[in-house]
Design an enzyme around this catalytic site. Structure first.
Site, PDB file in Angstrom:
ATOM      1  N   LYS A  85      32.101  48.880  17.334  1.00 17.27           N
ATOM      2  CA  LYS A  85      32.630  47.913  18.303  1.00 17.27           C
ATOM      3  C   LYS A  85      32.131  46.536  17.898  1.00 17.27           C
ATOM      4  O   LYS A  85      31.113  46.419  17.211  1.00 17.27           O
ATOM      5  CB  LYS A  85      32.115  48.249  19.712  1.00 17.27           C
ATOM      6  N   GLY A 188      41.246  45.664  38.542  1.00 13.23           N
ATOM      7  CA  GLY A 188      41.600  44.998  37.298  1.00 13.23           C
ATOM      8  C   GLY A 188      43.059  45.220  36.940  1.00 13.23           C
ATOM      9  O   GLY A 188      43.478  46.348  36.670  1.00 13.23           O
ATOM     10  N   GLY A 190      44.765  43.757  34.348  1.00 13.95           N
ATOM     11  CA  GLY A 190      45.001  43.154  33.039  1.00 13.95           C
ATOM     12  C   GLY A 190      46.055  43.938  32.285  1.00 13.95           C
ATOM     13  O   GLY A 190      46.950  44.539  32.888  1.00 13.95           O
ATOM     14  N   VAL A 192      46.003  46.790  30.669  1.00 16.15           N
ATOM     15  CA  VAL A 192      46.111  48.218  30.989  1.00 16.15           C
ATOM     16  C   VAL A 192      46.338  48.424  32.485  1.00 16.15           C
ATOM     17  O   VAL A 192      47.213  49.196  32.890  1.00 16.15           O
ATOM     18  CB  VAL A 192      44.851  49.007  30.555  1.00 16.15           C
TER      19      VAL A 192
HETATM   20  P1  NAD Z   1      42.217  42.668  30.191  1.00 13.73           P
HETATM   21  O1  NAD Z   1      41.232  41.607  29.837  1.00 13.73           O
HETATM   22  O2  NAD Z   1      43.652  42.458  29.873  1.00 13.73           O
HETATM   23  O3  NAD Z   1      42.112  43.041  31.747  1.00 13.73           O
HETATM   24  C1  NAD Z   1      40.956  43.051  32.470  1.00 13.73           C
HETATM   25  C2  NAD Z   1      41.325  42.535  33.854  1.00 13.73           C
HETATM   26  O4  NAD Z   1      40.232  42.743  34.732  1.00 13.73           O
HETATM   27  C3  NAD Z   1      41.653  41.051  33.861  1.00 13.73           C
HETATM   28  O5  NAD Z   1      42.898  40.828  34.495  1.00 13.73           O
HETATM   29  C4  NAD Z   1      40.487  40.437  34.641  1.00 13.73           C
HETATM   30  O6  NAD Z   1      40.854  39.280  35.365  1.00 13.73           O
HETATM   31  C5  NAD Z   1      40.119  41.593  35.551  1.00 13.73           C
HETATM   32  N1  NAD Z   1      38.761  41.566  36.076  1.00 13.73           N
HETATM   33  C6  NAD Z   1      37.620  41.205  35.469  1.00 13.73           C
HETATM   34  N2  NAD Z   1      36.572  41.360  36.275  1.00 13.73           N
HETATM   35  C7  NAD Z   1      37.058  41.849  37.444  1.00 13.73           C
HETATM   36  C8  NAD Z   1      36.460  42.231  38.673  1.00 13.73           C
HETATM   37  N3  NAD Z   1      35.156  42.139  38.877  1.00 13.73           N
HETATM   38  N4  NAD Z   1      37.262  42.682  39.664  1.00 13.73           N
HETATM   39  C9  NAD Z   1      38.601  42.779  39.464  1.00 13.73           C
HETATM   40  N5  NAD Z   1      39.214  42.424  38.325  1.00 13.73           N
HETATM   41  C10 NAD Z   1      38.454  41.974  37.320  1.00 13.73           C
HETATM   42  O7  NAD Z   1      41.683  44.001  29.495  1.00 13.73           O
HETATM   43  P2  NAD Z   1      42.497  45.344  29.239  1.00 13.73           P
HETATM   44  O8  NAD Z   1      42.962  45.386  27.832  1.00 13.73           O
HETATM   45  O9  NAD Z   1      43.460  45.606  30.341  1.00 13.73           O
HETATM   46  O10 NAD Z   1      41.321  46.410  29.321  1.00 13.73           O
HETATM   47  C11 NAD Z   1      40.761  46.775  30.562  1.00 13.73           C
HETATM   48  C12 NAD Z   1      39.595  47.709  30.328  1.00 13.73           C
HETATM   49  O11 NAD Z   1      40.054  48.872  29.629  1.00 13.73           O
HETATM   50  C13 NAD Z   1      38.490  47.121  29.452  1.00 13.73           C
HETATM   51  O12 NAD Z   1      37.252  47.648  29.872  1.00 13.73           O
HETATM   52  C14 NAD Z   1      38.833  47.640  28.080  1.00 13.73           C
HETATM   53  O13 NAD Z   1      37.691  47.688  27.241  1.00 13.73           O
HETATM   54  C15 NAD Z   1      39.346  49.013  28.402  1.00 13.73           C
HETATM   55  N6  NAD Z   1      40.247  49.568  27.411  1.00 13.73           N
HETATM   56  C16 NAD Z   1      41.374  48.919  27.067  1.00 13.73           C
HETATM   57  C17 NAD Z   1      42.228  49.470  26.110  1.00 13.73           C
HETATM   58  C18 NAD Z   1      43.494  48.788  25.720  1.00 13.73           C
HETATM   59  O14 NAD Z   1      44.343  49.434  25.080  1.00 13.73           O
HETATM   60  N7  NAD Z   1      43.709  47.537  26.075  1.00 13.73           N
HETATM   61  C19 NAD Z   1      41.917  50.702  25.530  1.00 13.73           C
HETATM   62  C20 NAD Z   1      40.759  51.370  25.924  1.00 13.73           C
HETATM   63  C21 NAD Z   1      39.925  50.783  26.862  1.00 13.73           C
END
Ligand code: NAD
Length: 361
Positions: A85, A188, A190, A192
């Site tokens: 990572k 969250g 975002g 995903v």
């Molecule tokens: P992202 O940055 O697009 O989304 C994260 C969201 O969480 C954002 O919209 C942010 O504003 C929100 N957020 C942050 N702190 C918060 C809180 N305290 N309360 C509520 N909302 C909050 O990231 P993502 O790509 O959607 O990934 C989300 C999680 O999943 C991460 O932990 C990431 O490591 C994990 N993940 C993602 C993938 C992927 O394919 N993108 C794969 C495996 C794991």
């Protein structure tokens, strides 16, 4: 199980990491760290996260912990990959497009120096286009855009994998193969979280969600018609399933006693602030889907780029559907041995690492 916060270097030894590289590029001000937990099953593949941390140590500890989870994620998903990572420390200057490009180019050169032992992809706060820049400096990057020969944003496939995991647990624990009317809370929205919300709404689930970004919350409310709450209130929402899809540590001493759910199943990495929270959940009868088991879809998707025939989306989705069976296997071990799902998943990962069974992408 202990609640002390170890120093990152102690953590490295205790958790059998192979390597930690901290770097600073004087020309661009880029600062970051790459952790390689294991290359036993293959090159360490893991995303690059861009984040502000209260202290450098906190960021290093984060990358060290996240890299270990990647080893287990790849092993449980039976991929011929190890775990790594990277984190890049945000300082606000990365919003300048020219500087951002220069930093990601510098970062690509650092990855190239690792000679293929580390392969990266996008992660929280980094994008497919950032990875396109990295690709100008190294081949060891996946998840670039489709135009650049990559598989694009893995988030939709990650969300599909989380949905499979949720369905498997709902089938076992809520006694229903349908999510219609099942109350689910998402933290969250975002890449995903929003995709998962869409899938769950399409399944007829009753979704309540939150995000710290108010415009994101408004978009979810207006386009999906879901209920929304303030960020901290999500832990008090009455629900059957809680889906942490923000960043790490959602389950901690402060939030755990507030949860009313039967299942915790979301995409976030490092959902538990500490390993002991996995045991506390088990004692309370809350089934934890285990982050690296349920969120493997993104990894499975990008790993397809390394397949001999190149990326095949249909194949990636087919393999991601396997999360349904993996989740049931994990639950069966947990039930049979009377251990937490966290321990059951760890057992599955260790046996995959020990056997080192031939795996193909
Ligand atoms: P992202 O940055 O697009 O989304 C994260 C969201 O969480 C954002 O919209 C942010 O504003 C929100 N957020 C942050 N702190 C918060 C809180 N305290 N309360 C509520 N909302 C909050 O990231 P993502 O790509 O959607 O990934 C989300 C999680 O999943 C991460 O932990 C990431 O490591 C994990 N993940 C993602 C993938 C992927 O394919 N993108 C794969 C495996 C794991």
């Amino acid at each position: 199980m202990t609640s002390r916060v170890p120093h990152s270097l102690d953590y490295l030894t205790e958790h059998k990491h192979e390597r930690l590289l901290a770097f600073h590029d004087p020309d661009t001000g880029l600062r970051g760290a790459i952790a390689l937990h294991s290359t036993k099953r293959g090159p360490a593949l893991g995303g690059t996260r861009l984040r502000t941390y209260a202290t450098t140590e906190e960021g290093i500890l984060d990358v060290v912990r996240l890299s270990e989870a990647m080893t287990y994620k790849a092993a449980v998903a039976r991929l011929p990959l190890g775990g790594g990572k990277a984190v890049l420390f945000a300082d606000g200057k990365e919003h300048d497009p020219a500087l951002r490009t220069a930093r990601f180019l510098a970062y690509g050169r650092i990855i190239e120096e690792l000679g293929g032992s580390f392969i990266t992809a996008e992660d929280a706060n980094t994008s497919v286009s950032d990875m396109g820049v990295v690709k100008r400096a190294t081949r060891h990057v996946v998840g670039t855009s489709v135009e650049e020969g990559g598989s694009g944003d893995p988030s939709p496939v990650t969300a599909v994998g989380v949905l499979y995991g949720i369905k498997a647990l709902a089938d076992e624990l809520l006694d229903t193969s349908s999510l219609s009317g099942i109350p689910i809370a998402i933290q969250g929205l975002g890449k995903v979280g929003m995709a998962l919300a869409e899938l769950l709404v399409a399944e007829g689930a009753t979704v309540t969600a939150t995000d710290v970004a108010s415009e994101t919350v408004e978009r979810a409310k207006s386009t999906l018609g879901i209920a929304v709450v303030e960020p901290d209130a999500i832990f008090d929402v009455p629900c059957a399933i809680f889906a942490p899809c923000a960043y790490g540590g959602a389950i901690n001493d402060g939030t755990l006693p507030r949860l009313t759910c039967k299942i915790i199943a979301g995409s976030a990495n490092n959902q538990l602030q500490d390993e002991r929270h996995g045991e506390l959940l088990h004692e309370r009868g809350i089934i934890y889907a285990v982050d690296y088991v349920i969120n493997a879809g993104g990894l499975i998707n990008v790993a397809q780029e390394l397949a001999p025939g190149g990326y095949d989306e249909a194949r990636a989705r087919e393999l991601t559907a396997g999360i349904y069976d993996t989740m049931k296997q994990m639950l069966a071990i947990s039930r049979r041995e009377g251990i937490s799902t966290q321990r059951a998943a760890h057992q599955m990962a260790l046996s995959a690492l020990e056997i080192g069974e031939p795996a193909t992408i």
